[in-house]
Design a protein around this motif. Structure first.
Motif, PDB file in Angstrom:
ATOM      1  N   GLU C 172       0.808  -1.222   0.000  1.00  0.00           N
ATOM      2  CA  GLU C 172       0.000   0.000   0.000  1.00  0.00           C
ATOM      3  C   GLU C 172       0.840   1.270   0.000  1.00  0.00           C
ATOM      4  O   GLU C 172       0.409   2.296   0.512  1.00  0.00           O
ATOM      5  CB  GLU C 172      -1.069   0.009   1.105  1.00  0.00           C
ATOM      6  CG  GLU C 172      -0.671  -0.518   2.448  1.00  0.00           C
ATOM      7  CD  GLU C 172      -1.923  -0.761   3.338  1.00  0.00           C
ATOM      8  OE1 GLU C 172      -3.025  -0.315   3.028  1.00  0.00           O
ATOM      9  OE2 GLU C 172      -1.763  -1.434   4.370  1.00  0.00           O
ATOM     10  N   ASP C 173       2.008   1.182  -0.587  1.00  0.00           N
ATOM     11  CA  ASP C 173       2.756   2.399  -0.873  1.00  0.00           C
ATOM     12  C   ASP C 173       1.961   3.164  -1.925  1.00  0.00           C
ATOM     13  O   ASP C 173       1.202   2.572  -2.697  1.00  0.00           O
ATOM     14  CB  ASP C 173       4.141   2.036  -1.422  1.00  0.00           C
ATOM     15  CG  ASP C 173       5.106   3.213  -1.392  1.00  0.00           C
ATOM     16  OD1 ASP C 173       4.704   4.336  -1.056  1.00  0.00           O
ATOM     17  OD2 ASP C 173       6.284   2.989  -1.707  1.00  0.00           O
ATOM     18  N   TRP C 174       2.121   4.468  -1.955  1.00  0.00           N
ATOM     19  CA  TRP C 174       1.402   5.288  -2.924  1.00  0.00           C
ATOM     20  C   TRP C 174       2.253   6.446  -3.368  1.00  0.00           C
ATOM     21  O   TRP C 174       2.814   7.097  -2.511  1.00  0.00           O
ATOM     22  CB  TRP C 174       0.101   5.828  -2.309  1.00  0.00           C
ATOM     23  CG  TRP C 174      -0.669   6.687  -3.264  1.00  0.00           C
ATOM     24  CD1 TRP C 174      -1.542   6.292  -4.216  1.00  0.00           C
ATOM     25  CD2 TRP C 174      -0.616   8.122  -3.350  1.00  0.00           C
ATOM     26  NE1 TRP C 174      -2.035   7.379  -4.903  1.00  0.00           N
ATOM     27  CE2 TRP C 174      -1.486   8.517  -4.397  1.00  0.00           C
ATOM     28  CE3 TRP C 174       0.101   9.121  -2.661  1.00  0.00           C
ATOM     29  CZ2 TRP C 174      -1.658   9.864  -4.765  1.00  0.00           C
ATOM     30  CZ3 TRP C 174      -0.073  10.446  -3.027  1.00  0.00           C
ATOM     31  CH2 TRP C 174      -0.958  10.801  -4.069  1.00  0.00           C
ATOM     32  N   PRO C 175       2.400   6.767  -4.640  1.00  0.00           N
ATOM     33  CA  PRO C 175       1.963   5.923  -5.754  1.00  0.00           C
ATOM     34  C   PRO C 175       2.827   4.667  -5.801  1.00  0.00           C
ATOM     35  O   PRO C 175       4.030   4.755  -5.603  1.00  0.00           O
ATOM     36  CB  PRO C 175       2.222   6.792  -6.985  1.00  0.00           C
ATOM     37  CG  PRO C 175       2.498   8.183  -6.467  1.00  0.00           C
ATOM     38  CD  PRO C 175       3.039   8.006  -5.093  1.00  0.00           C
ATOM     39  N   GLY C 176       2.210   3.539  -6.083  1.00  0.00           N
ATOM     40  CA  GLY C 176       2.934   2.293  -5.941  1.00  0.00           C
ATOM     41  C   GLY C 176       2.775   1.324  -7.093  1.00  0.00           C
ATOM     42  O   GLY C 176       3.168   0.159  -6.970  1.00  0.00           O
ATOM     43  N   LEU C 177       2.205   1.768  -8.208  1.00  0.00           N
ATOM     44  CA  LEU C 177       1.949   0.814  -9.295  1.00  0.00           C
ATOM     45  C   LEU C 177       3.245   0.254  -9.875  1.00  0.00           C
ATOM     46  O   LEU C 177       3.361  -0.947 -10.117  1.00  0.00           O
ATOM     47  CB  LEU C 177       1.101   1.483 -10.386  1.00  0.00           C
ATOM     48  CG  LEU C 177      -0.320   1.870  -9.932  1.00  0.00           C
ATOM     49  CD1 LEU C 177      -1.035   2.662 -11.029  1.00  0.00           C
ATOM     50  CD2 LEU C 177      -1.140   0.638  -9.562  1.00  0.00           C
ATOM     51  N   SER C 196       3.296 -13.688  -2.217  1.00  0.00           N
ATOM     52  CA  SER C 196       1.903 -13.312  -2.406  1.00  0.00           C
ATOM     53  C   SER C 196       1.803 -11.800  -2.237  1.00  0.00           C
ATOM     54  O   SER C 196       2.301 -11.243  -1.255  1.00  0.00           O
ATOM     55  CB  SER C 196       1.022 -14.014  -1.364  1.00  0.00           C
ATOM     56  OG  SER C 196      -0.274 -13.445  -1.356  1.00  0.00           O
ATOM     57  N   ILE C 197       1.176 -11.149  -3.207  1.00  0.00           N
ATOM     58  CA  ILE C 197       1.025  -9.685  -3.125  1.00  0.00           C
ATOM     59  C   ILE C 197      -0.458  -9.349  -3.072  1.00  0.00           C
ATOM     60  O   ILE C 197      -1.196  -9.620  -4.019  1.00  0.00           O
ATOM     61  CB  ILE C 197       1.657  -8.976  -4.337  1.00  0.00           C
ATOM     62  CG1 ILE C 197       3.124  -9.369  -4.504  1.00  0.00           C
ATOM     63  CG2 ILE C 197       1.515  -7.461  -4.194  1.00  0.00           C
ATOM     64  CD1 ILE C 197       3.796  -8.744  -5.733  1.00  0.00           C
ATOM     65  N   LEU C 198      -0.871  -8.774  -1.975  1.00  0.00           N
ATOM     66  CA  LEU C 198      -2.260  -8.309  -1.841  1.00  0.00           C
ATOM     67  C   LEU C 198      -2.224  -6.799  -1.687  1.00  0.00           C
ATOM     68  O   LEU C 198      -1.384  -6.262  -0.965  1.00  0.00           O
ATOM     69  CB  LEU C 198      -2.922  -8.961  -0.627  1.00  0.00           C
ATOM     70  CG  LEU C 198      -2.964 -10.494  -0.655  1.00  0.00           C
ATOM     71  CD1 LEU C 198      -3.655 -11.035   0.605  1.00  0.00           C
ATOM     72  CD2 LEU C 198      -3.678 -11.013  -1.900  1.00  0.00           C
ATOM     73  N   THR C 199      -3.132  -6.121  -2.386  1.00  0.00           N
ATOM     74  CA  THR C 199      -3.064  -4.676  -2.357  1.00  0.00           C
ATOM     75  C   THR C 199      -3.969  -4.096  -1.290  1.00  0.00           C
ATOM     76  O   THR C 199      -5.042  -4.617  -1.011  1.00  0.00           O
ATOM     77  CB  THR C 199      -3.445  -4.073  -3.716  1.00  0.00           C
ATOM     78  OG1 THR C 199      -4.854  -4.184  -3.864  1.00  0.00           O
ATOM     79  CG2 THR C 199      -2.750  -4.780  -4.842  1.00  0.00           C
ATOM     80  N   GLY C 200      -3.505  -2.992  -0.712  1.00  0.00           N
ATOM     81  CA  GLY C 200      -4.244  -2.325   0.346  1.00  0.00           C
ATOM     82  C   GLY C 200      -4.702  -0.961  -0.112  1.00  0.00           C
ATOM     83  O   GLY C 200      -5.236  -0.818  -1.206  1.00  0.00           O
TER      84      GLY C 200
END
Lengths: 311, 311, 311, 311
Positions: C172-177, C196-200
């Motif tokens: 959940e870093d931002w901007p993080g794309l 495993s990558i889950l987005t917050g």
């Protein structure tokens, strides 16, 4: 022309104030007096257009005019480093080109804000080095308290190895004693070139930092002769004398180290010492109250008593 | 000459990008095209030299040249506000004098860092107002995410009452909906003059902010026609139409709202739309990857589908 | 007992709120209803005691009682991750031991403040892994907006390689794309195990993140069915359906994403949906005004209209 | 039972460390020795569970146990203030109730993060006062370097006027000398009650702060006798003696003032002085290197030399 800064630079590079007249205009007469004062104090070099030189409040024209004036007046007697940090690489390289042409010994660069990962920080300095050209020696300013950017030991060493022109570290992370020891121990080795390390942060830990391998100081203080004598006595091997002298000034070092108002204090002392015509800090800036003036007077009187005891 | 900004200004003041050619030089031809584009989109005004105009990467000369060029080209068709924020009051007032002489409609000022107490913040704007002169209308920029300075409702109202020239609020605190409601309710009263409130922050909450009393937007977006149409439809009383239109663009509003890379996205869209010659952001700056380009293309295609559904 | 989290975990791990009665006491009846609601929505897992679970306002006893209650009620139907971040390693390991004994599927750890260099950050997680024991799988929380600690891609990959138990990234870093793309591309390779990558970050970029390789989401939202359906449709290959659904909810996603007040909004919606008995946020906490309530009502009505259009 | 803290409290309230055995467990035997040591040094009071007491690394049970143990051992000989700051009002009031029942003389409260507007800060303390009950005297901790929350002079005075139970200010803003002068001058007036002002921030400006009206110090230092003697000599009217003594210790005051590692230094000195059994700081925490140890030894030797000169 003075020697450019290099990996073996040592001594005291005084962070110069920028003198203004009462109305806030550049005061070049005071600048001349200030330069002679610094040189008489025995400084090894000068650094202009730093944060404590109010660089961010100078117009572009002021900055060029002031640096040219200083470089002309110094006339190669000592090396002069110029702070060129800023947001755009174009501005950085334009100012650098101008001051190097005028005889600067190198430039000081602090990272722009937002470089939160080490790879970003390294890439930034890669871009800076390329933009400035590899004949311009760079002093890296490590001052996270103001920039918000953190250099690890690993990053400093990596930059040292990668860029021949990064020759000097202005060390002012806080607390930073361990970092200084580590950079010193891990540079000047088989794989990492030596780095000149000068300590900043108002010299609050100067004796400890010298003992940990600093080559001197790049900082401001209204009594540059203290910085010079502490470094000289240390380098002559008389650590106790160095430390006794430093400790005598420590109450004032601590006093000048106050963020913001510290600059007003420094200019006030330089004014009282007859070096600059006016203690003016450019607006918006801090001003001393009557209580501050009296407190400062008392601290100076106590310093003089202590210095006479030490003789 | 266009009317100066005032307490009743409304509509869309587009935050203008600054176009550069591939090598980073000012691209004044693109600037001309951009101005006509903005005017054709129906904007009420323009704001130049903002953070998203890369003001901090312009040289002093660039800033003067660009603002003069824009003001000449606009030629009074719409009011142009100029961002003049900076560290020294002297620099602020010099730039202000220059752009007001060239026909600016007012200036935008964000507080310098470090104003952590409300009394300091008020004093700062007192100094600014005095330095600029009371015939220069000021748009207060409330953007703590970048400046680190926080305006309370009370401070905004106090400044509004105290300084006749503080006529506009660029509202971009986040979350800031409640603050907007409070400033609107407590100004335009018996004791506090009305304040023009334009919302920033990439317009992420534009419909909500209009419903809470904003007079429009002062922000950037690569589709200024959306901002204009949303504000117009809202002001015509067709809230559903306004909100439907806004929601169609929201995936892209959110996408452009990304700090840092958002500017590269905005310039890329303006480039794809044929408005500017190059999407260049001045170094050191963000660049789009292949994945970013494809993602953007997809978002634009989806926008077009959604817009055709809405017709 | 549910499977522990692992390097291939996917789907939606909902960040659970902690329900309180009007007077602020734990409301375990509502917790039961909430658990059933989440499971009926189709979530893959749950995460409790996160920031949005008001973990920092729970007493130590509350935290133990709530997590035990949830784990008992869930009874292995889905994996439950427990947030255990805190200042002292002792507290971390005590809470971890307790919840793992009660059947947790793993723990979520955010770094403590002040880890400004990558080597410090790596060392910290080394200490954490050792303190927790290597049979406890860890979800790394990368949320610099709140922690002030920045993970680079390199640090994440290094931690993944070094510690077998670090199996999941809550991104959940931002901007993080771009960061997400890079971590995905550079893990699951010959030298770096898959993560495993889950987005917050309130799922503000969920469709884009899925397309960039996220395995799902670990975030909160008052309409968990949206998260579940978007992830499912994406994983079934119907990207347009996924994105259409997401975009319908985006005005509310953005609305709930507001720092601070967002939690009050989320609880208010869950309350209106009949899931929890009271929307109470523990003091000191945000509260919704009448304007906020009306605005929320309007946004929900608009959502329902849009959803009916999509059917 | 000792007197509760009040608007006229003065002297030295030592910020107590929390002693741990080598394995990190509470060391209550050392705590007993430490209490006697502090009392023999002549402190007026003690403050436990502060930041430098590692409060954030104690479990809830540790905190209760340690404070109860200290209060029992002190047994009313001197007032003991307990730090109760935390995120939830419930936790604050539970801990407060517990320690006040056990005989505490008051509690110390720092604001939670995020109180960026003065009205929010005032409201927060209103909630705190109500939650604690008006018979619990409060020491306000003004320490923005750690909390990120800034008290203006106006806010401090307003809180003093509004809440009878806010009786003491732990002043540790930096630079903060002017603020201290202003609070002193504007309290104890017709409309604003007197406030006890004790200075913190490692006592770095103790003599100056006493001269500006501080009633003493609430801070930690491994040589509490210095704090006591400086305050006593000042209050007896012998300012030179006070200042000479302080200046002798200043190199060590500055050394212990280093954020993070300063606590390890303080515990190491207390360990060397035979007061605590182990210098252990709870993990994750700083540790001294061999260089640090040698540097500390040298600083202590120099202190002893200087003290013998002063006699």
């Amino acid at each position: 022309m003075a020697e450019k800064i290099n990996r073996h630079s040592r001594g005291v590079f005084i962070i110069s104030v920028t003198p203004f007249s009462k109305n806030g205009a550049l005061d070049l007469e005071s600048a001349d007096r200030l330069i002679e004062f610094y040189i008489e104090c025995g400084v090894t070099g000068m650094t202009i257009l730093g944060i404590m030189g109010e660089a961010q409040k100078l117009s572009a024209q002021d900055a060029i005019q002031f640096s040219k004036h200083v470089l002309d007046r110094v006339a190669g007697r000592i090396p002069v480093v110029v702070g060129v940090s800023g947001a755009g690489l174009g501005n950085l390289s334009d100012l650098t080109k101008s001051v190097m042409d005028d005889g600067a010994a190198g430039v000081m660069v602090a990272p722009m804000p937002g470089l939160v990962h080490e790879v970003k920080l390294k890439n930034y300095f890669g871009e800076v080095c390329k933009a400035l050209g590899d004949d311009v020696p760079i002093c890296l300013q490590d001052y996270p308290q103001t920039t918000g950017v953190n250099f690890s030991v690993e990053t400093i060493l990596d930059l040292t190895r990668t860029y021949a022109q990064i020759v000097m570290l202005k060390h002012e992370d806080w607390p930073g004693l361990t970092k200084l020891s580590q950079v010193r121990a891990q540079s000047g080795t088989d794989d990492t070139p030596r780095l000149s390390i000068l300590t900043g942060n108002a010299a609050l830990f100067l004796p400890q930092e010298l003992q940990r391998g600093a080559d001197g100081a790049m900082t401001g203080f209204a009594y540059p002769e203290m910085l010079v004598n502490v470094v000289n006595r240390y380098q002559e091997g008389d650590l106790n004398a160095a430390e006794n002298l430093f400790d005598a000034y420590l109450p004032l070092v601590r006093y000048e180290h106050q963020l913001g108002i510290g600059l007003a204090i420094r200019k006030e002392i330089l004014f009282r010492r007859g070096v600059i015509e006016s203690p003016t800090v450019r607006a918006p800036g801090p001003a001393l109250s009557g209580v501050d003036h009296a407190e400062l007077t008392r601290l100076i009187e106590r310093l003089n008593v202590r210095l006479s005891e030490l003789q």
